[in-house]
Design a protein around this motif. Structure first.
Motif, PDB file in Angstrom:
ATOM      1  N   PHE A  39      -1.239  37.975  25.117  1.00 25.52           N
ATOM      2  CA  PHE A  39      -0.087  37.057  25.132  1.00 25.52           C
ATOM      3  C   PHE A  39      -0.262  35.921  24.121  1.00 25.52           C
ATOM      4  O   PHE A  39       0.677  35.558  23.409  1.00 25.52           O
ATOM      5  N   ILE A  40      -1.457  35.361  24.073  1.00 30.29           N
ATOM      6  CA  ILE A  40      -1.692  34.226  23.168  1.00 30.29           C
ATOM      7  C   ILE A  40      -1.521  34.645  21.708  1.00 30.29           C
ATOM      8  O   ILE A  40      -0.983  33.890  20.885  1.00 30.29           O
ATOM      9  N   SER A  41      -1.955  35.845  21.378  1.00 27.51           N
ATOM     10  CA  SER A  41      -1.849  36.302  19.991  1.00 27.51           C
ATOM     11  C   SER A  41      -0.471  36.837  19.644  1.00 27.51           C
ATOM     12  O   SER A  41      -0.219  37.178  18.489  1.00 27.51           O
ATOM     13  N   SER A  42       0.449  36.907  20.630  1.00 28.09           N
ATOM     14  CA  SER A  42       1.783  37.450  20.342  1.00 28.09           C
ATOM     15  C   SER A  42       2.884  36.469  20.762  1.00 28.09           C
ATOM     16  O   SER A  42       3.428  35.741  19.923  1.00 28.09           O
ATOM     17  N   VAL A  43       3.213  36.415  22.051  1.00 27.60           N
ATOM     18  CA  VAL A  43       4.382  35.632  22.496  1.00 27.60           C
ATOM     19  C   VAL A  43       4.041  34.236  22.993  1.00 27.60           C
ATOM     20  O   VAL A  43       4.935  33.430  23.231  1.00 27.60           O
ATOM     21  N   GLY A  44       2.757  33.937  23.217  1.00 23.56           N
ATOM     22  CA  GLY A  44       2.381  32.591  23.641  1.00 23.56           C
ATOM     23  C   GLY A  44       1.817  32.548  25.060  1.00 23.56           C
ATOM     24  O   GLY A  44       2.054  33.442  25.881  1.00 23.56           O
ATOM     25  N   TRP A  45       1.065  31.468  25.356  1.00 21.90           N
ATOM     26  CA  TRP A  45       0.398  31.332  26.659  1.00 21.90           C
ATOM     27  C   TRP A  45       1.389  31.248  27.815  1.00 21.90           C
ATOM     28  O   TRP A  45       1.054  31.573  28.966  1.00 21.90           O
ATOM     29  N   GLU A  46       2.631  30.811  27.538  1.00 21.53           N
ATOM     30  CA  GLU A  46       3.613  30.666  28.622  1.00 21.53           C
ATOM     31  C   GLU A  46       3.848  31.972  29.377  1.00 21.53           C
ATOM     32  O   GLU A  46       4.137  31.962  30.576  1.00 21.53           O
ATOM     33  N   TRP A  47       3.696  33.090  28.677  1.00 22.95           N
ATOM     34  CA  TRP A  47       4.001  34.371  29.300  1.00 22.95           C
ATOM     35  C   TRP A  47       2.921  34.824  30.279  1.00 22.95           C
ATOM     36  O   TRP A  47       3.137  35.765  31.054  1.00 22.95           O
ATOM     37  N   ILE A  48       1.775  34.187  30.266  1.00 24.70           N
ATOM     38  CA  ILE A  48       0.785  34.451  31.321  1.00 24.70           C
ATOM     39  C   ILE A  48       1.391  34.115  32.683  1.00 24.70           C
ATOM     40  O   ILE A  48       1.299  34.886  33.648  1.00 24.70           O
ATOM     41  N   PHE A  49       2.050  32.956  32.765  1.00 30.57           N
ATOM     42  CA  PHE A  49       2.642  32.500  34.022  1.00 30.57           C
ATOM     43  C   PHE A  49       3.967  33.207  34.308  1.00 30.57           C
ATOM     44  O   PHE A  49       4.289  33.475  35.468  1.00 30.57           O
ATOM     45  N   ARG A  50       4.736  33.527  33.276  1.00 32.14           N
ATOM     46  CA  ARG A  50       5.994  34.245  33.507  1.00 32.14           C
ATOM     47  C   ARG A  50       5.725  35.663  34.005  1.00 32.14           C
ATOM     48  O   ARG A  50       6.450  36.174  34.858  1.00 32.14           O
ATOM     49  N   PHE A  51       4.675  36.279  33.474  1.00 26.19           N
ATOM     50  CA  PHE A  51       4.271  37.600  33.956  1.00 26.19           C
ATOM     51  C   PHE A  51       3.887  37.533  35.433  1.00 26.19           C
ATOM     52  O   PHE A  51       4.302  38.378  36.236  1.00 26.19           O
ATOM     53  N   SER A  52       3.108  36.518  35.802  1.00 23.93           N
ATOM     54  CA  SER A  52       2.713  36.335  37.208  1.00 23.93           C
ATOM     55  C   SER A  52       3.927  36.097  38.086  1.00 23.93           C
ATOM     56  O   SER A  52       4.012  36.604  39.214  1.00 23.93           O
ATOM     57  N   SER A  53       4.876  35.323  37.583  1.00 23.43           N
ATOM     58  CA  SER A  53       6.079  35.012  38.358  1.00 23.43           C
ATOM     59  C   SER A  53       6.911  36.260  38.629  1.00 23.43           C
ATOM     60  O   SER A  53       7.350  36.507  39.759  1.00 23.43           O
ATOM     61  N   ILE A  54       7.129  37.059  37.602  1.00 26.21           N
ATOM     62  CA  ILE A  54       7.927  38.282  37.755  1.00 26.21           C
ATOM     63  C   ILE A  54       7.310  39.203  38.804  1.00 26.21           C
ATOM     64  O   ILE A  54       7.989  39.712  39.701  1.00 26.21           O
ATOM     65  N   PHE A  55       6.011  39.394  38.719  1.00 27.55           N
ATOM     66  CA  PHE A  55       5.348  40.296  39.662  1.00 27.55           C
ATOM     67  C   PHE A  55       5.323  39.734  41.074  1.00 27.55           C
ATOM     68  O   PHE A  55       5.398  40.498  42.056  1.00 27.55           O
ATOM     69  N   SER A  56       5.216  38.424  41.218  1.00 31.45           N
ATOM     70  CA  SER A  56       5.234  37.829  42.558  1.00 31.45           C
ATOM     71  C   SER A  56       6.576  38.053  43.246  1.00 31.45           C
ATOM     72  O   SER A  56       6.631  38.393  44.434  1.00 31.45           O
ATOM     73  N   PHE A  57       7.660  37.893  42.513  1.00 31.78           N
ATOM     74  CA  PHE A  57       8.983  38.141  43.092  1.00 31.78           C
ATOM     75  C   PHE A  57       9.169  39.612  43.449  1.00 31.78           C
ATOM     76  O   PHE A  57       9.760  39.955  44.481  1.00 31.78           O
ATOM     77  N   LEU A  58       8.656  40.509  42.583  1.00 31.74           N
ATOM     78  CA  LEU A  58       8.742  41.941  42.888  1.00 31.74           C
ATOM     79  C   LEU A  58       7.923  42.285  44.138  1.00 31.74           C
ATOM     80  O   LEU A  58       8.364  43.082  44.988  1.00 31.74           O
ATOM     81  N   LEU A  59       6.744  41.693  44.267  1.00 31.17           N
ATOM     82  CA  LEU A  59       5.912  41.950  45.440  1.00 31.17           C
ATOM     83  C   LEU A  59       6.565  41.433  46.710  1.00 31.17           C
ATOM     84  O   LEU A  59       6.410  42.023  47.785  1.00 31.17           O
ATOM     85  N   PHE A  60       7.304  40.324  46.603  1.00 30.38           N
ATOM     86  CA  PHE A  60       8.025  39.814  47.770  1.00 30.38           C
ATOM     87  C   PHE A  60       9.053  40.849  48.246  1.00 30.38           C
ATOM     88  O   PHE A  60       9.160  41.131  49.446  1.00 30.38           O
ATOM     89  N   VAL A  61       9.802  41.421  47.303  1.00 33.27           N
ATOM     90  CA  VAL A  61      10.847  42.391  47.661  1.00 33.27           C
ATOM     91  C   VAL A  61      10.225  43.630  48.300  1.00 33.27           C
ATOM     92  O   VAL A  61      10.659  44.093  49.370  1.00 33.27           O
ATOM     93  N   VAL A  62       9.180  44.178  47.661  1.00 37.67           N
ATOM     94  CA  VAL A  62       8.545  45.382  48.196  1.00 37.67           C
ATOM     95  C   VAL A  62       7.834  45.071  49.514  1.00 37.67           C
ATOM     96  O   VAL A  62       7.893  45.847  50.473  1.00 37.67           O
ATOM     97  N   GLY A  63       7.178  43.912  49.575  1.00 39.50           N
ATOM     98  CA  GLY A  63       6.480  43.532  50.798  1.00 39.50           C
ATOM     99  C   GLY A  63       7.406  43.313  51.967  1.00 39.50           C
ATOM    100  O   GLY A  63       7.052  43.602  53.116  1.00 39.50           O
ATOM    101  N   TYR A  64       8.604  42.820  51.703  1.00 41.03           N
ATOM    102  CA  TYR A  64       9.583  42.608  52.772  1.00 41.03           C
ATOM    103  C   TYR A  64       9.909  43.926  53.469  1.00 41.03           C
ATOM    104  O   TYR A  64      10.169  43.966  54.676  1.00 41.03           O
ATOM    105  N   VAL A  65       9.888  45.017  52.694  1.00 37.62           N
ATOM    106  CA  VAL A  65      10.173  46.340  53.259  1.00 37.62           C
ATOM    107  C   VAL A  65       8.913  46.998  53.821  1.00 37.62           C
ATOM    108  O   VAL A  65       8.941  47.614  54.887  1.00 37.62           O
ATOM    109  N   ALA A  66       7.783  46.842  53.112  1.00 38.63           N
ATOM    110  CA  ALA A  66       6.575  47.606  53.447  1.00 38.63           C
ATOM    111  C   ALA A  66       5.772  47.013  54.598  1.00 38.63           C
ATOM    112  O   ALA A  66       5.134  47.753  55.356  1.00 38.63           O
ATOM    113  N   ILE A  67       5.768  45.688  54.739  1.00 41.05           N
ATOM    114  CA  ILE A  67       4.943  45.059  55.778  1.00 41.05           C
ATOM    115  C   ILE A  67       5.697  45.082  57.101  1.00 41.05           C
ATOM    116  O   ILE A  67       6.811  44.544  57.190  1.00 41.05           O
ATOM    117  N   PRO A  68       5.137  45.685  58.130  1.00 47.30           N
ATOM    118  CA  PRO A  68       5.863  45.811  59.401  1.00 47.30           C
ATOM    119  C   PRO A  68       6.077  44.470  60.083  1.00 47.30           C
ATOM    120  O   PRO A  68       5.253  43.557  59.967  1.00 47.30           O
TER     121      PRO A  68
END
Length: 510
Positions: free
Chosen positions: A152-181
């Motif tokens: 990320f640092i050598s291409s789009v910048g350090w900001e995308w480290i956190f944006r990548f984490s954010s995107i996956f956290s929201f996706l995990l919330f959606v899947v977890g809402y269904v998967a966790i009993p």
């Protein structure tokens, strides 16, 4: 849905650790981009560590009382939200404040993830395999974070480290809402120990703050020493409140009487200190001795990450069959050997000799020590204490990492006065070598203490995994009920066997 649930909580662990390890590579770039001075640069990491470690116990206990599912999903939303906000930081103050808030989200996810695993998978081979998957994702995240940060640092910048984490956290919330009993709420909801929660959280924040900032600000400076004193006073107040005033303590002291847990807690202090010191000095050796760029350093750790996935998969099948203590002691040894291999790296050393082999040896040591220690820590705790046990185990990791790093960096810095750009590479490597010797000393001391403290318990019988599973036990009353039903069933089986034997005799007589 259990496999999907395991994937969700393991990915949450992966994202959290990946986000933290990526700061090792991104530290300099973030510092330059936002204008951090030499003193405040440490807060890029410390702001997160302080709140994460401080809120672990509170989050774990809330998960035990009100449901691990609710707290875990809330943690994913919280972590994702503040990860996104961090990526838009324009000043050091904004970055540090939002990074601290992000740490609170991680403190909700980690202990409740362990609680979900231990209350879903029965003790024995199934739980061991589940924890090996969870640990494997964490080990992979530690190194993938370095790789992604470099990319990320050598291409789009350090900001995308956190944006990548954010995107996956929201996706995990959606899947977890269904998967966790969804587990039905308890008939009687216990009240949270507010006084214990406040003193525990405040004391941990103060102590972790002192450990994290003492080396930069001075161990006896006015910025750090009063904070340590306040932390110790609050810690004493916490113990007094928990033992004298409340009936439902946020940290039940009965868990410290479990030898498996208490010994595993001590072991993880040394193991995490070893890991932090090893990662720190190997990164510096790649960049300041062998001359690697950030991206080359990240690629150098790729073998570590890939081999970790293979190692933890194999261990998940092997560990249920054997005692765990010998594995932990062996793991300490492998990690000491890996540190010694890096201690003799020179500027002209090829990556495929000492560094590559050292990383592979370290992965074996990591798998054979951290994973068995985690299984041992959670082994004897009752279901209603799994969240707080997971939180305390994670707190041990958070305390062990900076403590170990402080010790080995003090050894390194006091042996050679390194001034980057001025000191010859050979002298720089001498400083790093002494630091790695400190890593070895931590491993030897940890192995000796573990050998004396930890019981050499037999593995859980396979029958425990094949037995019919019931809904997760929520409190001690449920435990007693299950035990009573089990005893009654055993009596019925015994009486039935006797009746059948008697009938057989009569038939034979006829």
């Amino acid at each position: 849905m259990a496999p999907l649930m395991l994937f969700v909580v393991s990915m949450a662990q992966f994202i959290d650790i990946m986000n933290g390890s990526s700061m090792t590579v991104a530290l300099v770039d973030i510092s330059k981009a936002l204008g951090f001075d030499s003193y405040s640069t440490q807060w890029i990491i410390s702001a997160y560590v302080v709140t994460f470690g401080g809120f672990l116990l509170l989050s774990g206990r809330i998960g035990d009382m009100y449901g691990h599912r609710k707290v875990f999903l809330l943690g994913q939303i919280w972590f994702g939200l503040w990860s996104l906000v961090i990526s838009f930081s324009t000043t050091p103050a904004m970055f540090c404040i939002t990074r601290a808030l992000q740490g609170i989200g991680a403190s909700m996810s980690v202990p409740t993830a362990l609680g979900l695993i231990t209350t879903t998978f029965p003790a024995g081979p199934k739980r061991t395999r589940a924890l090996s998957v969870f640990g494997g994702f964490g080990a992979a995240g530690a190194v993938v974070g370095l790789l992604l940060a470099g990319a990320f640092i050598s291409s789009v910048g350090w900001e995308w480290i956190f944006r990548f984490s954010s995107i996956f956290s929201f996706l995990l919330f959606v899947v977890g809402y269904v998967a966790i009993p969804v587990i039905p709420a308890k008939a009687v909801t216990q009240k949270i120990d507010v006084a214990g929660a406040m003193t525990a959280t405040s004391s941990m924040i103060c102590i972790i703050y002192y450990i994290s900032t003492g080396s930069a600000s001075g161990w006896a400076s006015v910025q750090t020493l009063p904070v340590l004193i306040a932390g110790l006073v609050l810690l004493a107040a916490f113990f007094w409140i928990e033992t004298r005033l409340v009936k439902n303590p946020i940290m039940p002291f009965r868990i410290w009487r479990l030898r498996n847990f208490s010994s595993a807690f001590v072991a993880i202090l040394f193991l995490q200190g070893q890991f932090q010191g090893f990662t720190y000095f190997t990164t510096l050796i790649f960049q300041n001795v062998m001359g690697y760029t950030s991206m080359q350093t990240a690629l150098a750790f790729l073998a570590h990450s890939l081999f970790a996935v293979v190692t933890f998969t194999i261990l998940g099948k092997v560990l249920p069959k054997y005692r765990l203590k010998p594995f932990i002691l062996t793991g300490f040894g492998f990690r000491c050997v890996a540190a010694l291999m890096f201690a003799f790296v020179q500027k002209s050393t090829s990556y495929w000799t000492l560094p590559f082999l050292g990383l592979l040896v370290h992965v074996i040591g990591l798998g054979t020590s951290v994973l068995p220690a985690q299984i041992t820590a959670l082994k004897d705790a009752q279901n209603e204490d799994q969240g707080v046990v997971g939180a305390l185990y994670s707190t041990g990791m958070q305390l062990g990492a900076p403590l170990g790093l402080v010790i080995v960096t003090l050894i390194s810095e006091n042996s050679v006065d390194v001034k980057m750009g001025e000191t010859p590479v050979e002298e720089v490597m001498k400083s790093y070598r002494n630091g790695l010797f400190g890593v070895v000393a931590l491993g030897v001391l940890g192995a000796v203490i573990t050998a004396f403290m930890m019981p050499n318990t037999v593995p859980a019988p396979p029958a425990a995994a094949s037995a019919p599973t019931t809904a997760p036990v929520e409190n001690s009353t449920d435990v007693a009920t299950v035990a009573t039903v089990g005893a009654a069933a055993a009596v019925v089986d015994l009486e039935l066997d006797e009746a059948l034997a008697e009938a057989a005799e009569k038939m034979e007589m006829v």
